[in-house]
Design an enzyme around this catalytic site. Structure first.
Site, PDB file in Angstrom:
ATOM      1  CB  SER A  44      -0.648  -0.255   0.990  1.00  0.00           C
ATOM      2  OG  SER A  44      -1.676  -1.518   1.062  1.00  0.00           O
ATOM      3  CG  HIS A  75      -2.413  -3.768  -2.484  1.00  0.00           C
ATOM      4  ND1 HIS A  75      -1.680  -4.146  -2.738  1.00  0.00           N
ATOM      5  CD2 HIS A  75      -2.992  -2.984  -1.616  1.00  0.00           C
ATOM      6  CE1 HIS A  75      -1.161  -3.947  -1.532  1.00  0.00           C
ATOM      7  NE2 HIS A  75      -2.455  -3.568  -0.607  1.00  0.00           N
ATOM      8  CG  HIS A  97      -3.497  -8.501   0.790  1.00  0.00           C
ATOM      9  ND1 HIS A  97      -3.277  -7.745  -0.040  1.00  0.00           N
ATOM     10  CD2 HIS A  97      -2.111  -7.816   1.777  1.00  0.00           C
ATOM     11  CE1 HIS A  97      -2.805  -6.911   0.313  1.00  0.00           C
ATOM     12  NE2 HIS A  97      -1.995  -6.774   1.257  1.00  0.00           N
ATOM     13  CE1 TYR A  99      -7.298  -8.468   3.525  1.00  0.00           C
ATOM     14  CE2 TYR A  99      -5.469  -8.698   4.617  1.00  0.00           C
ATOM     15  CZ  TYR A  99      -6.201  -7.372   3.769  1.00  0.00           C
ATOM     16  OH  TYR A  99      -5.753  -6.871   3.218  1.00  0.00           O
ATOM     17  CD  GLU A 100      -6.763  -9.462  -0.920  1.00  0.00           C
ATOM     18  OE1 GLU A 100      -7.867  -9.454  -2.083  1.00  0.00           O
ATOM     19  OE2 GLU A 100      -5.495  -9.084  -1.207  1.00  0.00           O
ATOM     20  CB  ALA A 128       0.510  -0.188   4.165  1.00  0.00           C
ATOM     21  CG  MET A 229      -3.101  -7.665   8.409  1.00  0.00           C
ATOM     22  SD  MET A 229      -4.720  -6.450   7.736  1.00  0.00           S
ATOM     23  CE  MET A 229      -5.286  -5.589   9.221  1.00  0.00           C
ATOM     24  CB  SER A 230       1.344  -8.165   3.224  1.00  0.00           C
ATOM     25  OG  SER A 230       2.024  -7.016   4.053  1.00  0.00           O
ATOM     26  CG  ASN A 253      -2.151   2.595  12.049  1.00  0.00           C
ATOM     27  OD1 ASN A 253      -1.520   1.944  10.180  1.00  0.00           O
ATOM     28  ND2 ASN A 253      -2.382   1.866  12.574  1.00  0.00           N
ATOM     29  CG  HIS A 267      -6.996  -0.059   3.503  1.00  0.00           C
ATOM     30  ND1 HIS A 267      -6.833   0.343   3.615  1.00  0.00           N
ATOM     31  CD2 HIS A 267      -7.919   0.028   2.553  1.00  0.00           C
ATOM     32  CE1 HIS A 267      -5.619  -0.134   2.608  1.00  0.00           C
ATOM     33  NE2 HIS A 267      -6.566  -0.509   1.986  1.00  0.00           N
TER      34      HIS A 267
HETATM   35  O1  LIG Z   1       1.019  -4.977   3.841  1.00  0.00           O
HETATM   36  P1  LIG Z   1      -0.223  -4.059   2.599  1.00  0.00           P
HETATM   37  O2  LIG Z   1      -0.194  -4.696   1.551  1.00  0.00           O
HETATM   38  O3  LIG Z   1       0.806  -2.101   2.222  1.00  0.00           O
HETATM   39  O4  LIG Z   1      -1.212  -4.139   3.309  1.00  0.00           O
HETATM   40  C1  LIG Z   1      -1.234  -3.775   4.579  1.00  0.00           C
HETATM   41  O5  LIG Z   1      -2.367  -2.416   4.179  1.00  0.00           O
HETATM   42  C2  LIG Z   1      -3.689  -3.487   4.515  1.00  0.00           C
HETATM   43  C3  LIG Z   1      -4.319  -2.869   6.169  1.00  0.00           C
HETATM   44  O6  LIG Z   1      -4.972  -1.401   5.851  1.00  0.00           O
HETATM   45  C4  LIG Z   1      -3.461  -4.480   5.098  1.00  0.00           C
HETATM   46  O7  LIG Z   1      -3.750  -5.245   3.655  1.00  0.00           O
HETATM   47  C5  LIG Z   1      -1.999  -4.782   5.379  1.00  0.00           C
HETATM   48  O8  LIG Z   1      -0.916  -5.121   5.410  1.00  0.00           O
HETATM   49  N1  LIG Z   2      -2.183  -5.946  11.516  1.00  0.00           N
HETATM   50  C1  LIG Z   2      -2.128  -4.619  10.800  1.00  0.00           C
HETATM   51  N2  LIG Z   2      -1.694  -4.036   9.609  1.00  0.00           N
HETATM   52  C2  LIG Z   2      -1.640  -2.280   9.069  1.00  0.00           C
HETATM   53  N3  LIG Z   2      -1.833  -2.059   8.646  1.00  0.00           N
HETATM   54  C3  LIG Z   2      -2.066  -0.875   8.322  1.00  0.00           C
HETATM   55  N4  LIG Z   2      -1.856  -0.455   9.359  1.00  0.00           N
HETATM   56  C4  LIG Z   2      -1.735  -1.434  10.666  1.00  0.00           C
HETATM   57  C5  LIG Z   2      -1.675  -2.139  11.299  1.00  0.00           C
HETATM   58  O1  LIG Z   2      -2.262  -1.670  12.876  1.00  0.00           O
HETATM   59  N5  LIG Z   2      -2.000  -3.516  12.180  1.00  0.00           N
END
Ligand SMILES: O=P(O)(O)O[C@H]1O[C@H](CO)[C@@H](O)[C@H]1O
Ligand SMILES: Nc1nc2[nH]cnc2c(=O)[nH]1
Length: 292
Positions: A44, A75, A97, A99-100, A128, A229-230, A253, A267
């Site tokens: 992101s 994305h 990702h 989770y998708e 991100a 989460m990635s 954040n 998000h």
């Molecule tokens: O890791 P990227 O793809 O940047 O995305 C991040 O942003 C999303 C959450 O806002 C989640 O998918 C997290 O993994």
């Molecule tokens: N798990 C997780 N993923 C993010 N992606 C962007 N911000 C966050 C966060 O605070 N936690």
């Protein structure tokens, strides 16, 4: 097998021949006069980097057999070949990702296996993430020194299942997941560009929910600096196939650590922060690619 893929756009992400077939399918849609030695996965906020490539050849994920749809806003979903700072590279403009995709981590990491077949030796990967380290501010960059791969530890590694030795070894050492010499190079570039570059531990959780304050505190206790989460599934596959990795997080954040004063995480906020950091991050990556 190739005809099967044409007819049924599903592949087995741990089947090496399926990977080769997809790679050949992609090759038939582009003109590659040399191997891309550098691969980039845009998290992101870094998607704009793919727009900077010259002599771009863009393949939408929808034209790649077996690629699932990308539904996460921010994305784009393109595989892009082109030149950056005089180097021929391949760039994933968007990622999968877990989770998708029902926590199918091998599927989500399949583009890395494809990159290896295209000739990639070095992978630059971004994401991100929520900042946990109290020194981090909104919009900062954090170089990833090491990772806590929670789904991997819980049995969802992309390496689970029958291992074809052509993919790499059965047992993979993650002692050098994020290459030291690449990290040193990144620090040099950041210094030259006057960018604040922290370094720390990235945690991948399964998501898609953001952490509760208590969970953030737990992660902090075990050494986390940033939460996402990635990335870890992609890095694990990259290390299995011998690709060296440079990873960094955009701190989009500040993760909540106290329930009584916690604020909502969204998000939308992540995307706004990532967009704000995008130009700086693109320049940073370009500076690194130039020196590779
Ligand atoms: O890791 P990227 O793809 O940047 O995305 C991040 O942003 C999303 C959450 O806002 C989640 O998918 C997290 O993994
Ligand atoms: N798990 C997780 N993923 C993010 N992606 C962007 N911000 C966050 C966060 O605070 N936690």
């Amino acid at each position: 097998m190739s005809t099967l893929i044409e007819a049924h756009p599903t592949v087995d992400p741990i089947n090496y021949d399926d990977i080769l077939n997809i790679v050949n399918h992609v090759r038939s849609q582009v003109t590659l006069t040399e191997e891309p030695k550098i691969g980039i996965i845009c998290g992101s906020g870094l998607g704009d980097l793919a727009e900077l490539l010259t002599e771009r050849q863009v393949i939408p994920f929808t034209n790649i057999p077996g690629f699932p749809p990308t539904n996460v806003i921010g994305h784009k979903g393109n595989l892009v070949f082109g030149n950056l700072m005089g180097k021929f590279i391949v760039c994933l403009q968007g990622r999968f990702h877990p989770y998708e995709h029902n926590m199918n981590l091998a599927l989500c990491a399949m583009p890395v296996r494809m990159m290896k077949e295209f000739g990639v030796r070095t992978l630059i990967i971004s994401n991100a993430a929520g900042g946990v380290n109290s020194a981090f501010k909104w919009g900062d960059l954090m170089l990833i020194k090491d990772q806590l791969f929670l789904p991997g530890l819980a049995g969802f590694s992309p390496l689970v299942g029958i291992n074809d030795p052509r993919m790499g070894p059965r047992f993979v050492s993650m002692h050098d997941a994020y290459d030291l010499s690449l990290r040193q190079l990144a620090h040099t570039v950041a210094h030259e560009q006057g960018i604040v570059l922290h370094q720390g531990i990235y945690v991948m959780s399964g998501g898609p929910q953001y952490e509760s304050p208590a969970e953030v505190c737990m992660f902090k206790t075990v050494g986390a600096d940033a939460l996402g989460m990635s990335t870890c599934h992609e890095v694990t596959v990259a290390r299995q196939c011998g690709i060296r990795v440079l990873g960094f997080s955009l701190i989009t954040n500040i993760a909540n650590q106290e329930a009584d004063t916690a604020v909502e995480v969204s998000h939308e906020e992540v995307l706004v922060a990532a967009k704000e950091a995008s130009e700086r991050a693109c320049k940073f990556v370009s500076g690194i690619v130039e020196k590779l």
